[in-house]
Design an enzyme around this catalytic site. Sequence first.
Site, mmCIF file in Angstrom:
data_model
loop_
_atom_site.group_PDB
_atom_site.id
_atom_site.type_symbol
_atom_site.label_atom_id
_atom_site.label_comp_id
_atom_site.label_asym_id
_atom_site.label_seq_id
_atom_site.Cartn_x
_atom_site.Cartn_y
_atom_site.Cartn_z
ATOM 1 N N SER A 66 4.121 -3.588 7.846
ATOM 2 C CA SER A 66 5.024 -2.585 8.358
ATOM 3 C C SER A 66 6.373 -2.567 8.838
ATOM 4 C CB SER A 66 3.314 -1.356 8.715
ATOM 5 O OG SER A 66 2.997 -1.553 7.735
HETATM 6 N N1 SAH Z 1 -1.939 -4.187 8.881
HETATM 7 C C1 SAH Z 1 -0.765 -5.090 7.976
HETATM 8 C C2 SAH Z 1 -0.481 -3.900 6.129
HETATM 9 C C3 SAH Z 1 -0.309 -4.623 5.037
HETATM 10 S S1 SAH Z 1 -0.360 -3.709 3.816
HETATM 11 C C4 SAH Z 1 -0.099 -5.404 8.394
HETATM 12 O O1 SAH Z 1 0.193 -5.296 9.630
HETATM 13 O O2 SAH Z 1 0.096 -6.625 7.805
HETATM 14 C C5 SAH Z 1 -1.770 -2.857 3.147
HETATM 15 C C6 SAH Z 1 -3.429 -3.528 2.139
HETATM 16 O O3 SAH Z 1 -3.699 -2.820 2.627
HETATM 17 C C7 SAH Z 1 -2.726 -5.289 1.950
HETATM 18 O O4 SAH Z 1 -3.185 -6.514 2.192
HETATM 19 C C8 SAH Z 1 -4.005 -4.420 0.419
HETATM 20 O O5 SAH Z 1 -4.373 -5.445 -0.055
HETATM 21 C C9 SAH Z 1 -4.781 -3.944 1.333
HETATM 22 N N2 SAH Z 1 -5.479 -3.507 1.011
HETATM 23 C C10 SAH Z 1 -5.264 -1.772 0.292
HETATM 24 N N3 SAH Z 1 -6.376 -1.565 -0.241
HETATM 25 C C11 SAH Z 1 -8.233 -2.183 0.218
HETATM 26 C C12 SAH Z 1 -9.267 -1.556 0.484
HETATM 27 N N4 SAH Z 1 -9.503 -1.154 0.183
HETATM 28 N N5 SAH Z 1 -10.130 -2.162 1.562
HETATM 29 C C13 SAH Z 1 -9.021 -3.940 2.392
HETATM 30 N N6 SAH Z 1 -8.117 -3.536 2.030
HETATM 31 C C14 SAH Z 1 -6.953 -2.725 1.361
#
Ligand code: SAH
Length: 219
Positions: A66
């Site tokens: 993000s």
């Molecule tokens: N907090 C992260 C944001 C990554 S984008 C950062 O700082 O980089 C969102 C992430 O959520 C992705 O890696 C995606 O695979 C994950 N995601 C989506 N649905 C999910 C779920 N049900 N459980 C765990 N992770 C999930």
Amino acid sequence: MKNLSRKYDRKREEMVRSQIEARGVKDPLVLSAFRTVPRHLFVSEALREQAYGDYPLPIGEQQTISQPYIVAEMTQALEIGRNDRVLEIGTGSGYQAAILAQIVYRVYTIERRRSLYIQTRSLFDKLNYHNIVTKYADGTKGWQEESPFDAIVVTAGAPEVPQVLINQLAEGGRLVVPVGNQHTQELIKICRTKGKIQQTNLGGCRFVKLVGEHGWKEG
Ligand code: SAH
């Protein structure tokens, strides 16, 4: 090597001032965490020069790290302190978890994509983040065995506030989650006080999909 790390120190300080402080984030614990965590190590080498820019970046698997400001806004909204235990859904690059780990006692983070889980787990080890506990699972179900949590942050967009996560909040706990359709969401904050639920809307945002049992269906 030293010069390189100084260059990133300067870029990081500039990011904190122009993107985070300038937009009103004031919590000293949050600001100090952003001054400490080396964001450039949470993106691929090819993107390092852009790591401190005012935008999200790709991290593979069609997922993103993000924009710095949104991470700061969400972290501040969690109202966390030194003794808190925090759950994050969506480990991704690990950057949000690392920011939280600077502030709180322990961070629990769940990722549903295996390659991201493995890659980021080893980054946490390499950077000595000993207070981050990781799990490869569907995070929409929360982490029952480790609940209740003082704060829960969802870093992917949900179709609605997952009730399961509200249930895993401690008394006085805070949940921050983007809720909306697959293109745009509102950042929702839930506070659980004396069994009552209080909800506020922190404004528009844009995240990748939260996919799972209590999120969007796959495909
Ligand atoms: N907090 C992260 C944001 C990554 S984008 C950062 O700082 O980089 C969102 C992430 O959520 C992705 O890696 C995606 O695979 C994950 N995601 C989506 N649905 C999910 C779920 N049900 N459980 C765990 N992770 C999930």
